[in-house]
Design a protein around this motif. Structure first.
Motif, PDB file in Angstrom:
ATOM      1  N   CYS A 102      37.018  -5.183  10.003  1.00 53.62           N
ATOM      2  CA  CYS A 102      36.712  -4.136   9.033  1.00 53.62           C
ATOM      3  C   CYS A 102      37.435  -2.851   9.404  1.00 53.62           C
ATOM      4  O   CYS A 102      37.392  -2.405  10.551  1.00 53.62           O
ATOM      5  CB  CYS A 102      35.206  -3.868   9.004  1.00 53.62           C
ATOM      6  SG  CYS A 102      34.277  -5.219   8.288  1.00 53.62           S
ATOM      7  N   ASN A 150      26.827  -8.184  15.745  1.00 54.21           N
ATOM      8  CA  ASN A 150      26.000  -7.100  15.218  1.00 54.21           C
ATOM      9  C   ASN A 150      24.532  -7.257  15.658  1.00 54.21           C
ATOM     10  O   ASN A 150      24.002  -6.410  16.395  1.00 54.21           O
ATOM     11  CB  ASN A 150      26.152  -7.090  13.684  1.00 54.21           C
ATOM     12  CG  ASN A 150      25.388  -5.964  13.015  1.00 54.21           C
ATOM     13  OD1 ASN A 150      24.481  -5.385  13.597  1.00 54.21           O
ATOM     14  ND2 ASN A 150      25.743  -5.657  11.792  1.00 54.21           N
ATOM     15  N   GLU A 198      24.199 -11.721   3.895  1.00 54.34           N
ATOM     16  CA  GLU A 198      25.112 -11.810   2.752  1.00 54.34           C
ATOM     17  C   GLU A 198      24.451 -12.513   1.564  1.00 54.34           C
ATOM     18  O   GLU A 198      25.119 -13.198   0.779  1.00 54.34           O
ATOM     19  CB  GLU A 198      26.449 -12.432   3.186  1.00 54.34           C
ATOM     20  CG  GLU A 198      27.134 -11.549   4.238  1.00 54.34           C
ATOM     21  CD  GLU A 198      28.486 -12.020   4.751  1.00 54.34           C
ATOM     22  OE1 GLU A 198      29.082 -12.927   4.158  1.00 54.34           O
ATOM     23  OE2 GLU A 198      28.930 -11.440   5.770  1.00 54.34           O
ATOM     24  N   SER A 240      35.807  -5.831   1.374  1.00 52.97           N
ATOM     25  CA  SER A 240      34.677  -5.736   2.320  1.00 52.97           C
ATOM     26  C   SER A 240      34.693  -6.877   3.327  1.00 52.97           C
ATOM     27  O   SER A 240      35.325  -7.919   3.102  1.00 52.97           O
ATOM     28  CB  SER A 240      33.348  -5.775   1.553  1.00 52.97           C
ATOM     29  OG  SER A 240      33.182  -7.067   0.985  1.00 52.97           O
ATOM     30  N   GLY A 241      33.923  -6.686   4.392  1.00 57.31           N
ATOM     31  CA  GLY A 241      33.757  -7.738   5.387  1.00 57.31           C
ATOM     32  C   GLY A 241      33.049  -8.938   4.791  1.00 57.31           C
ATOM     33  O   GLY A 241      33.359 -10.088   5.117  1.00 57.31           O
ATOM     34  N   THR A 242      32.108  -8.664   3.926  1.00 56.97           N
ATOM     35  CA  THR A 242      31.380  -9.765   3.278  1.00 56.97           C
ATOM     36  C   THR A 242      32.353 -10.623   2.473  1.00 56.97           C
ATOM     37  O   THR A 242      32.331 -11.856   2.555  1.00 56.97           O
ATOM     38  CB  THR A 242      30.282  -9.186   2.349  1.00 56.97           C
ATOM     39  OG1 THR A 242      29.364  -8.461   3.171  1.00 56.97           O
ATOM     40  CG2 THR A 242      29.557 -10.272   1.593  1.00 56.97           C
ATOM     41  N   ALA A 295      34.483  -8.253  12.484  1.00 61.76           N
ATOM     42  CA  ALA A 295      34.252  -6.968  11.803  1.00 61.76           C
ATOM     43  C   ALA A 295      34.519  -5.816  12.778  1.00 61.76           C
ATOM     44  O   ALA A 295      35.110  -4.809  12.411  1.00 61.76           O
ATOM     45  CB  ALA A 295      32.820  -6.908  11.267  1.00 61.76           C
ATOM     46  N   ARG A 296      34.105  -6.019  14.042  1.00 67.14           N
ATOM     47  CA  ARG A 296      34.285  -4.977  15.076  1.00 67.14           C
ATOM     48  C   ARG A 296      35.172  -5.488  16.212  1.00 67.14           C
ATOM     49  O   ARG A 296      34.896  -5.249  17.387  1.00 67.14           O
ATOM     50  CB  ARG A 296      32.928  -4.512  15.596  1.00 67.14           C
ATOM     51  CG  ARG A 296      32.066  -3.873  14.507  1.00 67.14           C
ATOM     52  CD  ARG A 296      30.726  -3.361  15.006  1.00 67.14           C
ATOM     53  NE  ARG A 296      29.971  -2.756  13.927  1.00 67.14           N
ATOM     54  CZ  ARG A 296      29.238  -3.429  13.030  1.00 67.14           C
ATOM     55  NH1 ARG A 296      29.164  -4.754  13.110  1.00 67.14           N
ATOM     56  NH2 ARG A 296      28.601  -2.790  12.065  1.00 67.14           N
ATOM     57  N   HIS A 310      26.372 -12.791  10.583  1.00 67.58           N
ATOM     58  CA  HIS A 310      26.284 -11.953   9.380  1.00 67.58           C
ATOM     59  C   HIS A 310      26.228 -12.745   8.081  1.00 67.58           C
ATOM     60  O   HIS A 310      25.389 -12.465   7.214  1.00 67.58           O
ATOM     61  CB  HIS A 310      27.428 -10.938   9.367  1.00 67.58           C
ATOM     62  CG  HIS A 310      27.162  -9.784   8.470  1.00 67.58           C
ATOM     63  ND1 HIS A 310      27.456  -9.811   7.121  1.00 67.58           N
ATOM     64  CD2 HIS A 310      26.596  -8.568   8.695  1.00 67.58           C
ATOM     65  CE1 HIS A 310      27.100  -8.650   6.569  1.00 67.58           C
ATOM     66  NE2 HIS A 310      26.575  -7.894   7.508  1.00 67.58           N
ATOM     67  N   SER A 330      36.501  -0.280   7.592  1.00 67.97           N
ATOM     68  CA  SER A 330      35.502   0.688   7.117  1.00 67.97           C
ATOM     69  C   SER A 330      34.327   0.859   8.073  1.00 67.97           C
ATOM     70  O   SER A 330      33.324   1.433   7.711  1.00 67.97           O
ATOM     71  CB  SER A 330      34.983   0.249   5.751  1.00 67.97           C
ATOM     72  OG  SER A 330      34.336  -0.995   5.888  1.00 67.97           O
ATOM     73  N   LYS A 331      34.461   0.333   9.302  1.00 68.89           N
ATOM     74  CA  LYS A 331      33.385   0.546  10.285  1.00 68.89           C
ATOM     75  C   LYS A 331      33.896   1.552  11.325  1.00 68.89           C
ATOM     76  O   LYS A 331      34.245   2.667  10.954  1.00 68.89           O
ATOM     77  CB  LYS A 331      32.925  -0.793  10.856  1.00 68.89           C
ATOM     78  CG  LYS A 331      32.312  -1.671   9.766  1.00 68.89           C
ATOM     79  CD  LYS A 331      31.512  -2.820  10.269  1.00 68.89           C
ATOM     80  CE  LYS A 331      30.672  -3.437   9.159  1.00 68.89           C
ATOM     81  NZ  LYS A 331      31.466  -4.095   8.094  1.00 68.89           N
ATOM     82  N   GLU A 342      31.103 -14.638  15.906  1.00 69.64           N
ATOM     83  CA  GLU A 342      31.054 -13.212  15.498  1.00 69.64           C
ATOM     84  C   GLU A 342      31.322 -12.356  16.736  1.00 69.64           C
ATOM     85  O   GLU A 342      30.635 -12.484  17.750  1.00 69.64           O
ATOM     86  CB  GLU A 342      29.673 -12.908  14.914  1.00 69.64           C
ATOM     87  CG  GLU A 342      29.577 -11.511  14.318  1.00 69.64           C
ATOM     88  CD  GLU A 342      28.278 -11.323  13.533  1.00 69.64           C
ATOM     89  OE1 GLU A 342      27.966 -12.152  12.644  1.00 69.64           O
ATOM     90  OE2 GLU A 342      27.562 -10.346  13.818  1.00 69.64           O
ATOM     91  N   ASN A 390      34.489 -12.727   4.824  1.00 68.15           N
ATOM     92  CA  ASN A 390      33.742 -13.878   5.337  1.00 68.15           C
ATOM     93  C   ASN A 390      33.623 -14.972   4.276  1.00 68.15           C
ATOM     94  O   ASN A 390      33.844 -16.157   4.542  1.00 68.15           O
ATOM     95  CB  ASN A 390      32.326 -13.448   5.758  1.00 68.15           C
ATOM     96  CG  ASN A 390      32.310 -12.758   7.119  1.00 68.15           C
ATOM     97  OD1 ASN A 390      33.273 -12.845   7.869  1.00 68.15           O
ATOM     98  ND2 ASN A 390      31.214 -12.089   7.430  1.00 68.15           N
ATOM     99  N   ASP A 424      34.510 -13.806  12.800  1.00 64.25           N
ATOM    100  CA  ASP A 424      34.123 -12.611  12.052  1.00 64.25           C
ATOM    101  C   ASP A 424      34.234 -11.464  13.050  1.00 64.25           C
ATOM    102  O   ASP A 424      33.328 -11.183  13.817  1.00 64.25           O
ATOM    103  CB  ASP A 424      32.695 -12.754  11.517  1.00 64.25           C
ATOM    104  CG  ASP A 424      32.200 -11.459  10.850  1.00 64.25           C
ATOM    105  OD1 ASP A 424      32.944 -10.455  10.847  1.00 64.25           O
ATOM    106  OD2 ASP A 424      31.056 -11.469  10.348  1.00 64.25           O
TER     107      ASP A 424
HETATM  108  C1  LIG Z   1      29.594  -8.692  11.855  1.00 59.50           C
HETATM  109  C2  LIG Z   1      29.716  -8.258  10.442  1.00 59.50           C
HETATM  110  N1  LIG Z   1      30.392  -9.002   9.572  1.00 59.50           N
HETATM  111  C3  LIG Z   1      30.544  -8.654   8.299  1.00 59.50           C
HETATM  112  C4  LIG Z   1      29.985  -7.496   7.818  1.00 59.50           C
HETATM  113  C5  LIG Z   1      30.123  -7.147   6.365  1.00 59.50           C
HETATM  114  O1  LIG Z   1      30.915  -6.052   6.131  1.00 59.50           O
HETATM  115  P1  LIG Z   1      30.797  -5.225   4.742  1.00 59.50           P
HETATM  116  O2  LIG Z   1      29.631  -4.320   4.895  1.00 59.50           O
HETATM  117  O3  LIG Z   1      32.112  -4.523   4.658  1.00 59.50           O
HETATM  118  O4  LIG Z   1      30.614  -6.215   3.659  1.00 59.50           O
HETATM  119  C6  LIG Z   1      29.257  -6.673   8.681  1.00 59.50           C
HETATM  120  C7  LIG Z   1      28.653  -5.411   8.192  1.00 59.50           C
HETATM  121  O5  LIG Z   1      27.881  -4.774   8.859  1.00 59.50           O
HETATM  122  C8  LIG Z   1      29.107  -7.068  10.030  1.00 59.50           C
HETATM  123  O6  LIG Z   1      28.396  -6.342  10.906  1.00 59.50           O
END
Ligand SMILES: Cc1ncc(COP(=O)(O)O)c(C=O)c1O
Length: 345
Positions: free
Chosen positions: A200, A143, A92, A61-63, A174-175, A87, A202-203, A139, A66, A172
């Motif tokens: 990520c 988000n 988290e 996961s992204g979490t 993620a996107r 995030h 998975s997004k 980031e 991080n 980070d």
């Molecule tokens: C900027 C950002 N970082 C990290 C994450 C965490 O990703 P995950 O949901 O896979 O843990 C998210 C999830 O929305 C995010 O928006």
């Protein structure tokens, strides 16, 4: 024929396409915990080529990505420079305090964007009193900042500071592919301006599971140990990596559609009485709406929306969020916006 549920809560709502499932079913697998899964290794090779960094690690996961990055770079009692909407601070569960024992030092930022000067003011010189600054955190896209892209010029300034001070800069991302598609700045340029980065699968890329952490060889070696420590030492992950390979081959340029859909949604909902945009622009795939002037709570509006087959997320008492993705068509955007107007009325 019943209409499909329009799930705008997050781009994590995506389901693997038939072609992605087919690629997953054909994946060769091995034990990734020992670095022996051929499909995971193929994915990592592809990623290091795209980003032009030495090494990468596939994580659930992204979490976790991080938290691994924070753990690798910091000692308890140290500080991470970041914006308050980031995030790991916001979403988290305090993991960075629990796992790494760090604190955040916040910089003033607009939609997650801050300057070198602002970072400099947040930096602590090594002294007998101040905690050591261990990471400069960015980031991209942001988000909570409504999908804002971090301007590459500002990032270059932060990078210069990070090199002068010997403080690692982590993105980070993620996107990050949304940032690439929206700005035209390719992945290797973003990667050049940081020590490490995660994104990520998975997004918006539409995979069921998975994120990638990228950096120099020593960083990834230690990250692999920390992944294991956090319970992420998975085994035949090649099935998931096959989805990642498929996404990197097929789902990057189509993010443009998601951005157009988010823009369209923004325009369609801007005439709804009592609904205001939280951010002035919609650079990528995320739209935040403030519904306080309707006199209703966001969750009551969302409950009515769901009865009409549409869901947004509710990040605040009077805030709604819509995120576009591969499972949302432009016709569904029109339906979603119409349903929101009805739910508010
Ligand atoms: C900027 C950002 N970082 C990290 C994450 C965490 O990703 P995950 O949901 O896979 O843990 C998210 C999830 O929305 C995010 O928006």
């Amino acid at each position: 024929m019943s209409l499909r549920f329009i799930d705008l809560r997050s781009d994590t709502a995506t389901r693997p396409t038939p072609e992605m499932r087919e690629a997953m079913s054909r994946a060769e697998v091995g034990d990734d915990s020992s670095g022996e899964d051929p499909t995971v290794n193929a994915l990592l090779e592809k990623v290091t080529d795209i980003f032009e960094k030495e090494a990468a690690l596939f994580v659930p996961s992204g979490t976790q990505a991080n938290q691994i990055a924070i753990k690798v770079y910091t000692q308890p009692g140290e500080e991470v420079i970041a914006d308050v909407g980031c995030h790991p601070y916001r979403s988290e569960l305090g993991a960075a305090a629990l796992i790494s024992g760090i604190q955040f030092s916040f910089v003033p930022a607009l939609r997650g964007v801050y300057s070198r000067k602002e970072a400099e003011q947040a930096l602590h010189p090594v002294s007998e009193r101040s905690p050591r600054t261990a990471i400069i955190w960015v980031e991209n896209t942001h988000n909570a900042g409504g999908g804002q892209v971090f301007p590459i010029e500002k990032l270059k300034e932060l990078r210069a500071l990070s090199l002068e001070q010997g403080i690692p800069l982590h993105i980070d991302g993620a996107r990050i592919f949304n940032a690439f598609v929206a700005s035209g700045v390719p992945p290797n340029q973003w990667a050049k301006e940081c020590d490490s980065l995660n994104f990520c699968l998975s997004k918006g890329l539409g995979c069921p599971v998975g994120s990638i952490l990228i950096g120099e060889r020593d960083f990834i070696r230690e990250a692999r140990r920390r992944r294991k420590m956090l319970g992420g030492g998975w085994r035949q992950a090649g099935i998931l990596a096959a989805a990642g390979l498929h996404a990197l081959d097929n789902h990057i340029s189509r993010l443009e559609e998601d951005h157009q859909n988010a823009q369209r949604f923004s325009e369609l909902v801007s005439g709804i009485p009592g609904v205001r945009h939280v951010h002035e622009t919609t650079p990528t795939n995320i739209v935040y709406l403030d519904v306080s002037e309707t006199g209703q709570t966001a969750s009551s509006i969302n409950q009515r929306l769901q009865k009409n087959g549409v869901a947004l997320s509710v990040p605040g008492e009077t805030t709604l969020r819509a995120v576009t993705h591969i499972d949302i068509s432009s016709q569904e955007i029109d339906r979603g916006a119409k349903a929101l107007a009805e739910a508010v009325a």
